[in-house]
Design a protein around this motif. Sequence first.
Motif, mmCIF file in Angstrom:
data_model
loop_
_atom_site.group_PDB
_atom_site.id
_atom_site.type_symbol
_atom_site.label_atom_id
_atom_site.label_comp_id
_atom_site.label_asym_id
_atom_site.label_seq_id
_atom_site.Cartn_x
_atom_site.Cartn_y
_atom_site.Cartn_z
ATOM 1 N N GLN A 201 0.684 -1.414 0.090
ATOM 2 C CA GLN A 201 0.021 -0.041 0.025
ATOM 3 C C GLN A 201 0.995 1.144 -0.054
ATOM 4 O O GLN A 201 0.169 2.312 -0.160
ATOM 5 C CB GLN A 201 -0.970 0.111 1.326
ATOM 6 N N ASP A 202 2.155 0.983 0.203
ATOM 7 C CA ASP A 202 2.914 2.162 0.225
ATOM 8 C C ASP A 202 3.509 2.463 -1.459
ATOM 9 O O ASP A 202 4.034 1.506 -2.116
ATOM 10 C CB ASP A 202 4.357 1.890 0.997
ATOM 11 N N PHE A 203 3.299 3.734 -2.067
ATOM 12 C CA PHE A 203 3.726 3.897 -3.051
ATOM 13 C C PHE A 203 5.296 3.738 -3.699
ATOM 14 O O PHE A 203 5.299 3.357 -4.593
ATOM 15 C CB PHE A 203 3.159 5.302 -3.601
ATOM 16 N N ASP A 204 6.172 4.153 -2.654
ATOM 17 C CA ASP A 204 7.569 4.084 -2.925
ATOM 18 C C ASP A 204 7.889 2.546 -3.246
ATOM 19 O O ASP A 204 8.695 2.343 -4.094
ATOM 20 C CB ASP A 204 8.211 4.632 -2.017
ATOM 21 N N ALA A 205 7.191 1.844 -2.402
ATOM 22 C CA ALA A 205 7.592 0.374 -2.480
ATOM 23 C C ALA A 205 6.837 -0.116 -3.775
ATOM 24 O O ALA A 205 7.369 -1.192 -4.548
ATOM 25 C CB ALA A 205 6.910 -0.332 -1.169
ATOM 26 N N LYS A 225 0.572 2.497 -18.217
ATOM 27 C CA LYS A 225 -0.622 3.540 -17.888
ATOM 28 C C LYS A 225 -0.788 3.308 -16.511
ATOM 29 O O LYS A 225 -1.016 2.240 -15.865
ATOM 30 C CB LYS A 225 -1.953 2.765 -18.696
ATOM 31 N N ILE A 226 -0.660 4.574 -15.949
ATOM 32 C CA ILE A 226 -0.874 4.871 -14.728
ATOM 33 C C ILE A 226 -2.187 5.631 -14.416
ATOM 34 O O ILE A 226 -2.214 6.556 -14.818
ATOM 35 C CB ILE A 226 0.451 5.159 -13.839
ATOM 36 N N SER A 227 -3.235 5.171 -13.588
ATOM 37 C CA SER A 227 -4.267 5.672 -13.036
ATOM 38 C C SER A 227 -4.281 5.899 -11.653
ATOM 39 O O SER A 227 -5.104 5.097 -11.045
ATOM 40 C CB SER A 227 -5.415 5.008 -13.825
ATOM 41 N N LEU A 228 -3.860 6.760 -11.208
ATOM 42 C CA LEU A 228 -3.815 7.209 -9.876
ATOM 43 C C LEU A 228 -4.416 8.586 -9.381
ATOM 44 O O LEU A 228 -4.427 8.710 -8.410
ATOM 45 C CB LEU A 228 -2.384 7.037 -9.111
ATOM 46 N N LEU A 229 -4.651 9.348 -10.644
ATOM 47 C CA LEU A 229 -5.344 10.602 -10.488
ATOM 48 C C LEU A 229 -4.061 11.385 -9.467
ATOM 49 O O LEU A 229 -4.618 12.289 -8.778
ATOM 50 C CB LEU A 229 -6.637 10.585 -9.813
ATOM 51 N N ASP A 232 2.156 14.176 -9.627
ATOM 52 C CA ASP A 232 3.320 13.897 -8.980
ATOM 53 C C ASP A 232 3.863 12.309 -9.157
ATOM 54 O O ASP A 232 4.980 12.027 -9.265
ATOM 55 C CB ASP A 232 3.435 14.361 -7.847
ATOM 56 N N LYS A 233 3.000 11.269 -8.887
ATOM 57 C CA LYS A 233 3.395 9.846 -8.727
ATOM 58 C C LYS A 233 3.515 9.657 -10.188
ATOM 59 O O LYS A 233 4.579 8.858 -10.490
ATOM 60 C CB LYS A 233 2.253 9.193 -8.225
ATOM 61 N N GLU A 234 2.894 9.950 -11.011
ATOM 62 C CA GLU A 234 3.181 9.559 -12.717
ATOM 63 C C GLU A 234 4.675 10.126 -13.146
ATOM 64 O O GLU A 234 5.092 9.447 -13.746
ATOM 65 C CB GLU A 234 2.149 10.180 -13.445
ATOM 66 N N ILE A 235 4.792 11.416 -12.668
ATOM 67 C CA ILE A 235 6.007 12.032 -13.253
ATOM 68 C C ILE A 235 7.213 11.274 -12.526
ATOM 69 O O ILE A 235 8.185 11.140 -13.084
ATOM 70 C CB ILE A 235 5.954 13.720 -12.738
ATOM 71 N N ARG A 236 7.222 11.001 -11.352
ATOM 72 C CA ARG A 236 8.018 10.167 -10.715
ATOM 73 C C ARG A 236 8.298 8.877 -11.408
ATOM 74 O O ARG A 236 9.494 8.277 -11.620
ATOM 75 C CB ARG A 236 7.826 9.920 -9.118
ATOM 76 N N TYR A 248 1.836 6.209 -20.495
ATOM 77 C CA TYR A 248 0.604 6.582 -21.054
ATOM 78 C C TYR A 248 -0.326 7.056 -19.711
ATOM 79 O O TYR A 248 -0.425 6.649 -18.827
ATOM 80 C CB TYR A 248 -0.115 5.422 -21.473
ATOM 81 N N THR A 249 -0.493 8.486 -19.862
ATOM 82 C CA THR A 249 -1.422 8.853 -18.647
ATOM 83 C C THR A 249 -2.559 8.233 -18.560
ATOM 84 O O THR A 249 -3.309 8.481 -19.696
ATOM 85 C CB THR A 249 -1.468 10.524 -18.774
ATOM 86 N N GLY A 250 -3.175 8.000 -17.387
ATOM 87 C CA GLY A 250 -4.384 7.645 -17.375
ATOM 88 C C GLY A 250 -4.950 8.386 -16.050
ATOM 89 O O GLY A 250 -6.033 8.177 -15.395
ATOM 90 N N ASP A 251 -4.416 9.671 -16.099
ATOM 91 C CA ASP A 251 -4.722 10.773 -15.121
ATOM 92 C C ASP A 251 -5.874 11.632 -15.568
ATOM 93 O O ASP A 251 -5.617 12.651 -16.405
ATOM 94 C CB ASP A 251 -3.632 11.694 -14.408
ATOM 95 N N ASP A 252 -7.162 11.377 -15.373
ATOM 96 C CA ASP A 252 -8.257 12.159 -15.928
ATOM 97 C C ASP A 252 -8.443 13.406 -15.197
ATOM 98 O O ASP A 252 -9.409 14.138 -15.730
ATOM 99 C CB ASP A 252 -9.421 11.300 -15.925
ATOM 100 N N PHE A 253 -7.547 13.777 -14.379
ATOM 101 C CA PHE A 253 -7.583 15.216 -13.434
ATOM 102 C C PHE A 253 -6.576 16.358 -14.049
ATOM 103 O O PHE A 253 -6.807 17.343 -14.030
ATOM 104 C CB PHE A 253 -7.460 14.936 -12.070
ATOM 105 N N ASN A 254 -5.466 15.760 -14.531
ATOM 106 C CA ASN A 254 -4.130 16.548 -14.792
ATOM 107 C C ASN A 254 -3.639 16.353 -16.395
ATOM 108 O O ASN A 254 -2.532 16.653 -16.694
ATOM 109 C CB ASN A 254 -3.349 16.243 -13.702
ATOM 110 N N TYR A 255 -4.620 15.627 -17.285
ATOM 111 C CA TYR A 255 -3.670 15.129 -18.461
ATOM 112 C C TYR A 255 -3.203 16.275 -19.220
ATOM 113 O O TYR A 255 -2.362 16.217 -20.014
ATOM 114 C CB TYR A 255 -5.222 14.530 -19.264
#
Length: 385
Positions: A201-205, A225-229, A232-236, A248-255
């Motif tokens: 459940q830890d993003f870094d791990a 494709k990363i869909s976490l909305l 910053d996590k996508e960019i990392r 492939y962005t799956g971020d429907d908030f920040n596309y």
Amino acid sequence: MKIALPDETGRKSDYRLTGKPLVLASLPPHPARIVYSAAHVVADPFSAAAPSGQPAIDWEKTMAFRHYLAGMGLGIAEAMDTAQRGMGLDWSRSLELIRRTRSELPDALVGNGCGTDHLDLYQVSTVDEVIRGYMLQAEAIQALGGRLILMASRALARVANGPADYKRVYREVLTNCDQPVILHWLGEMFDPMLEGYWGSQDFDAALETVLSIIGENRNRVDGIKISLLDKDKEIRLRRRLPAGVHMYTGDDFNYPELIQGDDQGFSHALLGIFDPIAVAAVTAVRQLGEGNVAGFRATLDPTVPLARRIFRAPTQYYKTGVVFLAWLNGFQDHFIMLNGAQSMRPLPDFVEIFRLADGCGLLRDPELAVTRMKTLLALYGASDA
């Protein structure tokens, strides 16, 4: 043109439409970004099947929408979450959908959802069963000549004991894929049963596990494709991908920001929101390819409030807003969904989606949209009469 729209107390006030419908455009042969639209399916409203039973699909309307997307040069992410996969669309209908799209649009850019949703989630107890489940679908899709999008597996999330199990499953499945695939990291906001995917459940791990899987299987992975909305996590993740592996962005908030990118890279797109805003997506990516970054943002930024409304929590019900706009825009003759999902958003959502879609030019026939909005309002007891 105006329409009386109710607020959350039922009080109505006149809303005057102001949007100018966007002009239909198409992508050039080699666009600035690879762009997939995750496409919805159209239910058959005349079927006698219970909404909770076997899905009844209007194949003619479903395929017509895919021809519309492909006609603009968009890629199609087939039989994915936007098509109500696992929330009304079962594996057998998914495979039929994949087969029809492959047959009718053989030259289109299409990625096909491959998962384990045919398994009885509560009967699966081993990782081996998950591997066999993935391979059954992979072999069926590849037999049609289809490319794979390897979807997250609820069954794997349930039986895996940690990152090692995820690495084993993806290693064995990817070894048997006949061409590079797109991996999908779908967050629990889209599917609560995927909480703790990748073994933590830890993003870094989780990030380290994903990068390990990609690194080990580099030649078999086209991208992820990363869909976490969470931009910053996508960019990392994007900044740490091996050369040649696409984000492939799956971020429907920040596309808009993610697709535009920065001095260290950019994201391609595989988005559910690019179903209802397809014409804006095409226009914007054309502008980006022409070097008109300001025009790209001027076209796409106004669509973000609409996307955020459609994808608001509980996010898994975003498909309701997608299909609502398809109905308003004349792509289907009714507002009925698989599994009765048209009931999963309240009236104020539909009112606000109507306003926002008008504001960014996404009601392609405003008169038709007003007529259909009035029909919906009458159903809720909010007609002009």
